[in-house]
Design a protein around this motif. Structure first.
Motif, PDB file in Angstrom:
ATOM      1  N   LEU A 162       0.670  -1.285  -0.180  1.00 21.86           N
ATOM      2  CA  LEU A 162       0.054  -0.109  -0.165  1.00 21.86           C
ATOM      3  C   LEU A 162       0.853   1.086   0.002  1.00 21.86           C
ATOM      4  CD1 LEU A 162      -2.971  -0.674   2.548  1.00 21.86           C
ATOM      5  CD2 LEU A 162      -2.776  -0.841  -0.040  1.00 21.86           C
ATOM      6  N   LYS A 163       1.937   1.143   0.291  1.00 23.91           N
ATOM      7  CA  LYS A 163       3.104   2.260   0.590  1.00 23.91           C
ATOM      8  C   LYS A 163       4.026   2.642  -0.538  1.00 23.91           C
ATOM      9  CE  LYS A 163       2.771   4.859   3.263  1.00 23.91           C
ATOM     10  NZ  LYS A 163       1.808   5.998   3.351  1.00 23.91           N
TER      11      LYS A 163
ATOM     12  N   ASN B 295       2.118   2.339  10.248  1.00 20.20           N
ATOM     13  CA  ASN B 295       1.573   3.035   9.218  1.00 20.20           C
ATOM     14  C   ASN B 295       0.276   2.401   8.619  1.00 20.20           C
ATOM     15  OD1 ASN B 295       2.446   4.917   6.363  1.00 20.20           O
ATOM     16  ND2 ASN B 295       0.737   4.346   7.013  1.00 20.20           N
ATOM     17  N   ILE B 296       0.542   0.967   8.305  1.00 23.73           N
ATOM     18  CA  ILE B 296      -0.332   0.014   7.655  1.00 23.73           C
ATOM     19  C   ILE B 296      -1.420  -0.356   8.444  1.00 23.73           C
ATOM     20  CG2 ILE B 296      -0.701  -1.907   6.275  1.00 23.73           C
ATOM     21  CD1 ILE B 296       0.517   0.168   4.609  1.00 23.73           C
TER      22      ILE B 296
ATOM     23  N   GLU C  89      -3.867   2.682   8.844  1.00 27.32           N
ATOM     24  CA  GLU C  89      -4.733   2.736   7.715  1.00 27.32           C
ATOM     25  C   GLU C  89      -5.732   1.587   7.772  1.00 27.32           C
ATOM     26  OE1 GLU C  89      -3.127   3.374   3.924  1.00 27.32           O
ATOM     27  OE2 GLU C  89      -1.423   4.691   4.656  1.00 27.32           O
ATOM     28  N   HIS C  90      -5.405   0.699   8.257  1.00 31.25           N
ATOM     29  CA  HIS C  90      -6.267  -0.639   8.202  1.00 31.25           C
ATOM     30  C   HIS C  90      -7.579  -0.328   9.124  1.00 31.25           C
ATOM     31  CE1 HIS C  90      -6.721  -4.981  10.613  1.00 31.25           C
ATOM     32  NE2 HIS C  90      -7.885  -4.645   9.609  1.00 31.25           N
TER      33      HIS C  90
ATOM     34  N   THR D  77      -9.035   3.509   7.450  1.00 26.17           N
ATOM     35  CA  THR D  77      -9.726   3.505   6.212  1.00 26.17           C
ATOM     36  C   THR D  77     -10.362   2.152   5.743  1.00 26.17           C
ATOM     37  OG1 THR D  77      -7.527   4.741   5.557  1.00 26.17           O
ATOM     38  CG2 THR D  77      -8.998   3.537   3.708  1.00 26.17           C
ATOM     39  N   TYR D  78      -9.973   0.897   6.290  1.00 21.58           N
ATOM     40  CA  TYR D  78     -10.518  -0.154   5.880  1.00 21.58           C
ATOM     41  C   TYR D  78     -11.624  -0.635   6.653  1.00 21.58           C
ATOM     42  CZ  TYR D  78      -7.371  -0.788   1.942  1.00 21.58           C
ATOM     43  OH  TYR D  78      -7.152  -0.634   0.868  1.00 21.58           O
TER      44      TYR D  78
ATOM     45  N   LEU E 143      -5.761  10.519   8.852  1.00 24.89           N
ATOM     46  CA  LEU E 143      -5.998   9.302   7.901  1.00 24.89           C
ATOM     47  C   LEU E 143      -7.247   9.453   7.444  1.00 24.89           C
ATOM     48  CD1 LEU E 143      -4.067   6.450   9.689  1.00 24.89           C
ATOM     49  CD2 LEU E 143      -3.457   7.370   7.286  1.00 24.89           C
TER      50      LEU E 143
ATOM     51  N   ASP F 166      -7.831  12.227   5.184  1.00 22.37           N
ATOM     52  CA  ASP F 166      -7.108  12.096   3.704  1.00 22.37           C
ATOM     53  C   ASP F 166      -7.803  11.035   2.833  1.00 22.37           C
ATOM     54  OD1 ASP F 166      -5.453  14.036   4.332  1.00 22.37           O
ATOM     55  OD2 ASP F 166      -3.538  12.554   4.688  1.00 22.37           O
ATOM     56  N   TYR F 167      -8.849  10.340   3.408  1.00 24.74           N
ATOM     57  CA  TYR F 167      -9.553   9.398   2.573  1.00 24.74           C
ATOM     58  C   TYR F 167     -10.230   9.893   1.403  1.00 24.74           C
ATOM     59  CZ  TYR F 167     -13.194   5.863   1.052  1.00 24.74           C
ATOM     60  OH  TYR F 167     -13.819   5.259   0.487  1.00 24.74           O
TER      61      TYR F 167
END
Length: 361
Positions: free
Chosen positions: A45-46, A125-126, A129-130, A133-134, A204, A207-208
Motif C-alpha cells: 500500500l505504500k 502506518n499500515i 490505515e487498516h 480506512t478499511y 487518515l 485524507d480518505y
C-alpha cells in the motif's frame, strides 16, 4: 527467546494454530525480507515509483514514504518513526532516509538499525490505515447503509451482508480497544495521545478518498510493476467487480427497477455523503462501481494487510525503542505482542459462516 514469545502469544490468542510457513521471517532484517515486506506484504500500500530524478541517485526506482509519522508527538525515549525507504529497479533496498535527513545505506554501521526502524514504521502506518480506512470507512459505512436503509428481506442486503460479517461488532470494539486514550493500542503505540495517536487517526480519516484499485496503481506508477498489487490484487479486483455487476444485473434487470427502489437510492446517497469521492449520481453504473470496489477492499485487500494473527506470531516485527546501541538487534516488545494478541483473540470468531446460509436478517 523466540520460541517462548511465540508460545506466549498462542496462549493469549487461545489457539494452537500455526502460522503458514512459520519461520519465514527467520532473517527479518535481511535485504530479501525487506523486499518481500514492501512488495508482497504490508508495504504494497505504500510502495510507489519515484517521481522524477531522485536526489540520492538514479538507482532509486521505488520509494515507500512514511514521513507523515514524523509530525506526531512521541512519548519520551521512543523513536520517531518517520522515514522513507528506497529500492532499485530490481526492488532491492538501497537507502533509508530518516525523518531528520540522516541517510543509511547497505553496509554502514547503523544499516540494520535503520531497516528495523523502517519495518516498525511500516507496520504502524499500515495498521493505522487498516483501522481507519478499511474498518471505519470501507467496511463500516457500506455495512451501516445496508442496515439503515434496506429491509432484511431486500435482495441486495441479503446478498452483501455476508461480506460484512462482524463488521459492526469489530468497529464497536475498536472504540475502546484501538481509539480510546488508555486502550491497548494507545498503550502500545509510541505516540502521545492528543498530538500523536488521536492526530494520526484524524489525518487518515481526512485524507480518505474513494478510488478504485486500478486508479491507485495508475497514480502510484505501479500498474505495470511485477508485484502483488499489480498481479494478484488486480485479478481479484476483476473477480469482485464482475461478481457485483452480475449480482446487480440479476436484482435490477432494467434501469427502471433500480430507479424505482427508493431504499437503495437512500443507501447509496448515504454512502456518497460519508465516503469522500464516491460519485454522487445514483445510477446503475455507479452502483456497480462503488459496491464492486467496496467488496474488493473488505475481502482480499483487507486480508492481505490486516492479518493480525500472523503479525502477532512474529514477535520481532516491530520495535519502538530502537536504541542505536542495539544496531538493529531484533528484540520482542511484550507490550506490542500483548496488544496484538489480545485484540486478535477478541475479533477472531469461533466459527465462520458461509455464503450458503440464510442471511435474511
Amino acid at each position: 527467546d523466540r520460541a517462548t514469545l511465540r508460545n506466549e502469544i498462542r496462549i493469549k490468542i487461545q489457539t494452537n494454530v500455526v502460522a503458514p510457513y512459520e519461520g519465514h521471517w527467520d532473517a527479518p532484517l535481511s535485504d530479501g525480507s525487506m523486499h518481500r515486506l514492501f512488495f508482497y506484504n504490508h508495504g504494497m500500500l505504500k510502495t510507489r515509483k519515484v517521481s522524477g530524478k531522485d536526489k540520492y541517485g538514479s538507482e532509486n526506482e521505488y520509494v515507500a514514504d512514511m514521513t507523515f509519522l514524523s509530525d506526531l508527538s512521541y512519548r519520551p525515549n521512543l523513536e520517531n518513526l518517520g522515514c522513507k525507504v528506497y529500492f532499485d529497479n530490481d526492488a532491492s533496498i538501497t537507502l533509508i532516509e530518516d525523518y531528520d535527513g540522516s541517510l543509511y545505506r547497505p553496509g554502514e554501521e547503523f544499516w540494520e538499525w535503520a531497516k528495523l526502524k523502517a519495518r516498525s514504521a511500516l507496520f504502524v502506518n499500515i495498521n493505522l490505515e487498516h483501522l481507519v480506512t478499511y474498518h471505519q470507512i470501507w467496511a463500516n459505512v457500506p455495512g451501516m447503509a445496508l442496515r439503515k436503509f434496506l429491509q432484511p428481506s431486500h435482495p441486495v442486503r441479503i446478498a452483501l451482508t455476508p461480506h460484512f460479517f462482524r463488521t459492526h461488532q469489530t468497529c464497536t470494539q475498536a472504540k475502546d480497544l484501538l481509539v480510546a486514550p488508555r486502550g491497548p493500542l494507545g498503550r502500545a503505540l509510541p505516540f502521545e495521545y492528543e498530538d500523536g495517536h488521536k492526530k494520526v487517526l484524524k489525518l487518515l480519516m481526512n485524507d480518505y478518498r474513494f478510488k478504485t484499485w486500478p486508479d491507485e496503481l495508475e497514480q502510484s506508477g505501479m500498474k505495470d510493476v511485477e508485484y502483488v498489487g499489480a498481479t494478484d490484487a488486480v485479478s481479484l479486483h476483476k473477480v469482485m467487480v464482475n461478481y457485483v455487476s452480475n449480482l446487480i444485473d440479476e436484482i435490477y434487470p432494467t434501469v427502471e427497477l433500480l430507479e424505482a427502489d427508493d431504499d437503495m437510492r437512500k443507501a447509496y446517497v448515504y454512502m456518497s455523503e460519508k465516503m469522500k469521492g464516491v460519485p454522487p449520481e445514483f445510477s446503475m453504473a455507479n452502483l456497480k462501481l462503488v459496491w464492486g470496489e467496496v467488496l474488493f477492499r473488505v475481502t482480499g485487500l483487507h486480508t492481505s494487510i490486516g492479518n493480525a494473527a500472523i503479525a502477532a506470531l512474529e514477535p520481532f516485527f516491530v520495535n519502538f525503542r530502537l536504541h542505536k546501541s542495539d544496531k538493529g538487534i531484533v528484540s520482542g516488545s511484550r507490550e506490542v505482542i500483548s496488544t496484538v494478541s489480545t485484540i486478535t483473540s477478541l475479533t477472531v470468531p469461533n466459527e465462520y459462516p458461509n455464503l450458503a446460509q440464510n442471511w435474511a436478517h
